[in-house]
Write a protein that holds these residues in place. Sequence first.
Motif, short mmCIF file in Angstrom:
data_model
loop_
_atom_site.label_atom_id
_atom_site.label_comp_id
_atom_site.label_asym_id
_atom_site.label_seq_id
_atom_site.Cartn_x
_atom_site.Cartn_y
_atom_site.Cartn_z
N UNK A 162 -6.04 18.54 -10.83
CA UNK A 162 -6.13 18.46 -9.38
C UNK A 162 -4.86 18.98 -8.71
N UNK A 163 -3.70 18.58 -9.20
CA UNK A 163 -2.44 19.04 -8.59
C UNK A 163 -2.26 20.54 -8.82
N UNK A 164 -2.56 21.00 -10.03
CA UNK A 164 -2.42 22.44 -10.32
C UNK A 164 -3.36 23.26 -9.43
N UNK A 165 -4.58 22.79 -9.23
CA UNK A 165 -5.51 23.51 -8.38
C UNK A 165 -5.04 23.53 -6.93
N UNK A 166 -4.51 22.41 -6.45
CA UNK A 166 -3.98 22.39 -5.08
C UNK A 166 -2.83 23.37 -4.92
N UNK A 167 -1.94 23.40 -5.90
CA UNK A 167 -0.81 24.35 -5.83
C UNK A 167 -1.33 25.78 -5.81
N UNK A 168 -2.30 26.08 -6.66
CA UNK A 168 -2.84 27.44 -6.74
C UNK A 168 -3.59 27.84 -5.47
N UNK A 169 -4.39 26.93 -4.93
CA UNK A 169 -5.24 27.28 -3.78
C UNK A 169 -4.45 27.33 -2.48
N UNK A 170 -3.33 26.62 -2.41
CA UNK A 170 -2.51 26.63 -1.19
C UNK A 170 -1.43 27.70 -1.23
N UNK A 171 -1.34 28.43 -2.32
CA UNK A 171 -0.36 29.50 -2.46
C UNK A 171 -0.64 30.60 -1.43
N UNK A 172 0.40 31.14 -0.79
CA UNK A 172 0.18 32.19 0.22
C UNK A 172 -0.56 33.42 -0.31
N UNK A 173 -0.32 33.78 -1.56
CA UNK A 173 -1.03 34.93 -2.14
C UNK A 173 -2.54 34.66 -2.22
N UNK A 174 -2.89 33.46 -2.60
CA UNK A 174 -4.30 33.08 -2.68
C UNK A 174 -4.92 33.05 -1.28
N UNK A 175 -4.18 32.50 -0.34
CA UNK A 175 -4.67 32.43 1.03
C UNK A 175 -4.95 33.83 1.58
N UNK A 176 -4.02 34.77 1.34
CA UNK A 176 -4.24 36.16 1.79
C UNK A 176 -5.43 36.78 1.10
N UNK A 177 -5.59 36.52 -0.20
CA UNK A 177 -6.70 37.10 -0.96
C UNK A 177 -8.05 36.62 -0.43
N UNK A 178 -8.07 35.40 0.12
CA UNK A 178 -9.30 34.87 0.69
C UNK A 178 -9.51 35.32 2.13
N UNK A 179 -8.55 36.03 2.68
CA UNK A 179 -8.67 36.53 4.05
C UNK A 179 -8.43 35.47 5.10
N UNK A 180 -7.70 34.43 4.74
CA UNK A 180 -7.40 33.35 5.69
C UNK A 180 -6.09 33.67 6.37
N UNK A 181 -6.10 33.66 7.69
CA UNK A 181 -4.88 33.92 8.46
C UNK A 181 -4.40 32.63 9.11
N UNK A 182 -3.17 32.64 9.53
CA UNK A 182 -2.60 31.47 10.18
C UNK A 182 -3.15 31.31 11.58
N UNK A 183 -2.80 30.22 12.23
CA UNK A 183 -3.26 29.98 13.60
C UNK A 183 -2.77 31.07 14.54
N UNK A 184 -3.67 31.59 15.32
CA UNK A 184 -3.29 32.61 16.32
C UNK A 184 -3.12 33.99 15.76
N UNK A 185 -3.23 34.16 14.45
CA UNK A 185 -3.07 35.49 13.86
C UNK A 185 -4.40 36.23 13.88
#
Length: 147
Positions: free
Chosen positions: A121-144
């Motif tokens: 669970x902790x490893x998955x949270x670290x992996x999924x919240x990583x900025x590289x993973x976030x970019x790969x999923x096409x998720x942008x920050x607020x207002x971006x």
Amino acid sequence: MSPEQNPTPENVGAEPRPGRLTMAAALVALEGVALVAGGVYLLVMGLTGHPDDRSQAVTGGVTLIALALLPLLAARGLLLRRSWSRGPTIITQIMALPVAYNLLQADSLAIPGGIALAVVAVATLVLILNPETTRALGITGPGAARE
């Protein structure tokens, strides 16, 4: 028509899937498979064994199998780089942490299971919240704005 002929807009010209995203998907799928295995075990033992309460064992087995759908669908979404899959993945990991804690409080063979669940669970949270993973999923920050 095949998906190759009609690529989705979010995958057009996409970079290769990051290893962190693939690893997160594998860990989430592992959790889903473990839930299915536990559910099938409870269901079979409830139907063929001698449980204290047959209906409770069968209900528990069916419930675990149904709950396995969330991580399995989320893992598939991660592999396909769908942004919606991040939410169910995070929710699944947050729900797994109290279960791991309860397993660690047991005075039995459940302790190694609790350790394994907590690590996953902790490893998955670290992996999924990583900025590289976030970019790969096409998720942008607020207002971006999306590109």
